[in-house]
Design a protein around this motif. Structure first.
Motif, PDB file in Angstrom:
ATOM      1  N   UNK A 156       0.747  -1.048  -0.145  1.00 29.59           N
ATOM      2  CA  UNK A 156      -0.228  -0.034  -0.317  1.00 29.59           C
ATOM      3  C   UNK A 156       1.124   1.665   0.304  1.00 29.59           C
ATOM      4  N   UNK A 157       1.983   1.299   0.608  1.00 30.24           N
ATOM      5  CA  UNK A 157       2.803   2.090   0.506  1.00 30.24           C
ATOM      6  C   UNK A 157       3.641   3.032  -1.274  1.00 30.24           C
ATOM      7  N   UNK A 158       3.743   1.798  -1.538  1.00 35.06           N
ATOM      8  CA  UNK A 158       4.530   1.488  -3.012  1.00 35.06           C
ATOM      9  C   UNK A 158       2.769   2.167  -3.468  1.00 35.06           C
ATOM     10  N   UNK A 162       2.345   5.834  -6.104  1.00 34.17           N
ATOM     11  CA  UNK A 162       2.535   6.421  -7.432  1.00 34.17           C
ATOM     12  C   UNK A 162       1.817   7.805  -7.675  1.00 34.17           C
ATOM     13  N   UNK A 163       2.061   8.267  -8.570  1.00 34.32           N
ATOM     14  CA  UNK A 163       1.513   9.297  -9.113  1.00 34.32           C
ATOM     15  C   UNK A 163       0.054   9.222  -9.193  1.00 34.32           C
ATOM     16  N   UNK A 164       0.148   8.416 -10.478  1.00 33.76           N
ATOM     17  CA  UNK A 164      -1.495   8.170 -10.102  1.00 33.76           C
ATOM     18  C   UNK A 164      -1.919   6.454  -9.355  1.00 33.76           C
ATOM     19  N   UNK A 165      -2.647   6.661  -8.884  1.00 33.73           N
ATOM     20  CA  UNK A 165      -3.610   4.996  -8.437  1.00 33.73           C
ATOM     21  C   UNK A 165      -3.907   4.372  -9.121  1.00 33.73           C
ATOM     22  N   UNK A 166      -3.771   3.127  -9.452  1.00 34.49           N
ATOM     23  CA  UNK A 166      -4.250   2.689  -9.911  1.00 34.49           C
ATOM     24  C   UNK A 166      -5.286   2.014  -9.710  1.00 34.49           C
TER      25      UNK A 166
END
Length: 197
Positions: A156-158, A162-166
């Motif tokens: 979840x930290x990774x 991210x610039x945009x949540x997948x």
């Protein structure tokens, strides 16, 4: 191609098994999912089909090197551009995969959870269009699960870095109620569509 075309073209099936289609539909619509399906119940198709329909790349977090190798071999034999990143790769092999990632050569990449914390991988990932993170054997995130892996707690930290949540899709074969709650909480699933078959 629609989901039926992908199912037939890449995997040779003409119909879905119980639970698969509704999970695939939810993922395609951009919704997080939790799929609890027995071993051999077709969990992998639930994320592989949307992965082939999405524009970006899908990372599949998996705890077992042998499983990753089997899945990637099967995908490659179906002409799906796929790879894995784990400790079995030599350093030159790893760099080659990173180069191919930057070049947009893969649709699906299997990755060991420990690798998400590696600086080299994170640097590459930040520049990618990541459509989905699929978490296989998701019970490993829970201390109540039978194969707890501390590195699963960092997924979840990774994702949040991210610039945009997948889209996040979690799958496991067995999960008690407490393990399910842990999966949803620790992976920070957003109002997930849940199916148990």
């Amino acid at each position: 191609m629609n989901k039926y075309d992908v199912l037939k073209h890449y995997f040779g099936y003409s119909e879905f098994r119980a639970g698969q289609e509704s999970l695939i539909d939810a993922i395609i619509c951009g919704r997080d999912v939790l799929g609890i399906m027995p071993t051999g119940g077709g969990k992998s198709l639930c994320y592989q089909i949307p992965a082939l329909m999405f524009r970006g790349i899908t990372f599949v977090v998996s705890p077992l090197i042998s499983l990753m190798k089997d899945q990637v071999m099967a995908l490659k034999s179906a002409n799906v551009p796929a790879a894995y990143i784990n400790s079995s790769l030599t350093y030159p092999q790893l760099l080659k995969v990173y180069d191919n990632l930057r070049a947009g050569m893969y649709k699906i990449v299997y990755i060991a959870p420990e690798r998400l914390e590696a600086d080299g991988f994170r640097e590459v990932a930040m520049g990618l269009d990541i459509a989905m993170i699929a978490v296989d054997e998701a019970h490993c995130v829970s201390q109540w699960g039978n194969d707890f892996r501390p590195s699963y707690l960092k997924i979840s930290r990774f994702i949040s870095s991210l610039p945009r949540r997948p889209v996040v899709a979690a799958f496991t074969a067995t999960a008690t109620q407490s393990v399910r709650q842990d999966i949803m909480r620790l992976l920070e699933l957003d109002n997930p569509y849940a199916v148990t078959t």
